[in-house]
Design a protein around this motif. Structure first.
Motif, short mmCIF file in Angstrom:
data_model
loop_
_atom_site.label_atom_id
_atom_site.label_comp_id
_atom_site.label_asym_id
_atom_site.label_seq_id
_atom_site.Cartn_x
_atom_site.Cartn_y
_atom_site.Cartn_z
N ALA A 1 0.89 -1.11 0.01
CA ALA A 1 -0.03 0.02 0.06
C ALA A 1 0.83 1.19 -0.10
O ALA A 1 0.47 2.28 -0.75
CB ALA A 1 -0.91 -0.10 1.15
N ASP A 2 1.90 1.03 0.80
CA ASP A 2 2.84 2.13 0.69
C ASP A 2 3.50 2.64 -0.66
O ASP A 2 3.47 3.71 -1.03
CB ASP A 2 4.07 2.07 1.88
CG ASP A 2 3.67 1.80 3.25
OD1 ASP A 2 2.59 2.70 3.43
OD2 ASP A 2 4.10 1.33 3.86
N ASP B 1 0.97 4.13 -2.76
CA ASP B 1 0.85 5.78 -2.64
C ASP B 1 2.10 6.25 -3.14
O ASP B 1 1.87 7.65 -3.49
CB ASP B 1 0.94 5.99 -1.03
CG ASP B 1 -0.34 5.48 -0.32
OD1 ASP B 1 -1.52 4.99 -0.99
OD2 ASP B 1 -0.23 5.21 1.11
N ALA B 2 3.06 5.79 -2.87
CA ALA B 2 4.46 6.49 -3.69
C ALA B 2 4.18 6.57 -5.18
O ALA B 2 4.65 7.43 -5.69
CB ALA B 2 5.54 5.80 -3.34
N ALA C 1 1.45 7.05 -6.52
CA ALA C 1 0.25 8.38 -6.61
C ALA C 1 0.81 9.29 -6.04
O ALA C 1 0.03 10.52 -6.29
CB ALA C 1 -1.09 7.62 -6.26
N ALA C 2 2.09 9.73 -5.68
CA ALA C 2 2.42 10.77 -4.94
C ALA C 2 2.19 11.88 -5.79
O ALA C 2 2.41 11.99 -7.10
CB ALA C 2 3.92 10.76 -4.57
N ARG D 1 4.95 16.21 -2.99
CA ARG D 1 5.33 14.99 -2.61
C ARG D 1 5.96 14.23 -3.48
O ARG D 1 5.41 13.72 -4.46
CB ARG D 1 4.43 14.10 -1.57
CG ARG D 1 3.75 14.88 -0.33
CD ARG D 1 2.79 14.18 0.42
NE ARG D 1 1.99 13.08 -0.45
CZ ARG D 1 1.72 12.11 0.08
NH1 ARG D 1 1.70 11.73 1.55
NH2 ARG D 1 1.07 10.87 -0.50
N VAL E 1 7.34 9.77 0.39
CA VAL E 1 6.11 8.77 0.78
C VAL E 1 6.79 7.55 1.39
O VAL E 1 6.25 7.08 2.50
CB VAL E 1 5.32 8.36 -0.17
CG1 VAL E 1 4.28 7.49 0.03
CG2 VAL E 1 4.53 9.55 -1.10
N ALA F 1 6.78 6.22 5.43
CA ALA F 1 6.20 4.74 5.82
C ALA F 1 7.18 4.24 6.49
O ALA F 1 6.94 3.50 7.34
CB ALA F 1 5.86 4.18 4.52
#
Length: 87
Positions: free
Chosen positions: A59-60, A63-64, A66-67, A71, A76, A80
């Protein structure tokens, strides 16, 4: 309309914009973005135990990828890892 005196350059003539350099810079940005995307995709191929050793989850990584909003992917993932280290 503004008049220029002899020996004065216009603002456009004084700018240092080089279209070739801009194109080269754009290619460099595209190449760097592709390298980041490839690195993140290779992280997704790791199993959960290895990711846990690194202090991140899938998940991290998502997220990275889609930063945005100022950011970077590195920011990201670093956040995490810091959260994981506190646990």
């Amino acid at each position: 309309m503004a008049l220029s005196l002899p020996g004065e350059r216009s603002v456009a003539a004084g700018s240092h914009v080089n279209p070739f350099r801009a194109l080269i810079a754009w290619f460099a940005q595209v190449k760097a973005a592709r390298a980041r995307r490839t690195a993140l995709l290779s992280l997704l191929e790791l199993d959960s135990a290895r990711l846990r050793d690194l202090g991140i989850t899938q998940a991290d990584i998502a997220d990275a990828m889609a930063a945005g909003q100022g950011r970077t992917a590195g920011m990201v993932l670093s956040a995490a890892r810091a959260r994981s280290a506190r646990r």
